[in-house]
Design a protein around this motif. Sequence first.
Motif, short mmCIF file in Angstrom:
data_model
loop_
_atom_site.label_atom_id
_atom_site.label_comp_id
_atom_site.label_asym_id
_atom_site.label_seq_id
_atom_site.Cartn_x
_atom_site.Cartn_y
_atom_site.Cartn_z
N THR A 241 0.78 -1.36 0.00
CA THR A 241 -0.01 -0.02 0.10
C THR A 241 0.71 1.26 0.02
O THR A 241 1.96 1.33 0.82
N SER B 207 -0.59 8.76 -0.53
CA SER B 207 -0.93 10.05 -1.51
C SER B 207 0.49 10.75 -2.00
O SER B 207 0.80 11.02 -3.03
N ASP C 73 -13.33 9.06 -10.53
CA ASP C 73 -13.47 7.76 -9.64
C ASP C 73 -12.18 6.92 -10.25
O ASP C 73 -11.86 6.51 -11.18
N THR D 105 -11.50 4.11 -9.01
CA THR D 105 -11.93 2.57 -9.51
C THR D 105 -11.92 2.46 -11.03
O THR D 105 -11.17 1.56 -11.55
N LYS E 168 -18.71 10.18 -4.08
CA LYS E 168 -17.56 9.27 -4.12
C LYS E 168 -16.11 10.29 -3.98
O LYS E 168 -15.13 10.19 -2.97
N TYR E 169 -16.26 11.34 -4.93
CA TYR E 169 -15.00 12.16 -4.76
C TYR E 169 -15.15 13.14 -3.98
O TYR E 169 -14.03 13.59 -3.24
N ARG F 60 -9.32 12.94 -1.87
CA ARG F 60 -10.09 11.43 -1.40
C ARG F 60 -9.78 10.63 -2.74
O ARG F 60 -9.43 9.44 -2.79
N ASP G 185 -7.62 7.30 -2.68
CA ASP G 185 -8.10 5.99 -3.14
C ASP G 185 -7.01 5.51 -4.29
O ASP G 185 -6.89 4.33 -4.13
N ASP H 284 -4.09 4.05 -2.53
CA ASP H 284 -4.41 2.97 -1.80
C ASP H 284 -4.58 1.47 -2.66
O ASP H 284 -4.20 0.31 -2.22
N GLN H 285 -5.24 1.60 -3.82
CA GLN H 285 -5.33 0.61 -4.80
C GLN H 285 -4.41 0.25 -5.70
O GLN H 285 -4.53 -0.74 -6.35
#
Length: 284
Positions: free
Chosen positions: A7, A10, A178, A180, A229-230, A245, A249, A252-253
């Motif tokens: 992981t 930022s 997003d 994802t 989500k943003y 955020r 995210d 993290d991914q």
Amino acid sequence: MTSDHTTRTSADLLVGASLEMTGKDAPGLLEAAGLLAPGTRVNVTYLGTEDDALRLDGVRAVLGQGLVPVPHIAARRQHSAEGLAGYCRALAEAGAITELLVVGGDPTSPEGPFPDALSLIRSGVLAQHGARGVAVTGYPDGHPAISSEALWSALEAKVSEVAAQGLDASVITQFGFDATTVLAWLEQVRARGIEVPVRVGVPGPAGVKRLLGYARRFGVGTSTSILRKYGLSMANLVSTAGPDRFVADLADQYDPARHGDVALHFYTFGGLRATAQWIQETRR
């Protein structure tokens, strides 16, 4: 390809981040320059409302601050091959031809001999004038006027053509909201055998209304769930939103084994200082 996912934060993902400006943003660059690490890449756009002189002013402003300019060249805005060569010569004389970003450009019909970015790259003009690296565009959210199949075909062809000319290819994506969606797109990029570095487009801190305006203009997905989500509040359009955020995210991914060589590219929407300050504070 196995995954050994560690992981990241930022701050890790911000190493080597680049920014974007227009020729008119040169005064704003002076305010932001002290917040940027020497050698930071700063893309200089190719807007239809600006001329070559203004674009070159922006390029020289970047160089004057010890930063690395990455000029854009819009294919459909080139009125002639001779005009393109002249602009490349001017960039070379300024010491700013090494790295370029080639885009199709806004006009639906070409104003000259190049209907798209691929045709301009294939002309060989960029390499002839000293370009060493050429970036092309990617669209994790798709494009409202171009099919997914056509986008993938164009990306593969452009990256292949840049490499065939012995130049360093890379991709800079349109901004999105997003993480994802971006990461899923990156997996598809690598699955298709495209292993070049990718700079993920990130919206810099800006007013919510301004962000949504740019999103609509560029066809970026803005469903209510994605905006929430943003961190965008539709109930307060006068508020300001940062990419905290989204970047968290993404970090993290992000898995290098699956997503490859990735850095961030910030669309500043005229807020160079605000974006540079956000990057500096987040890295700290």
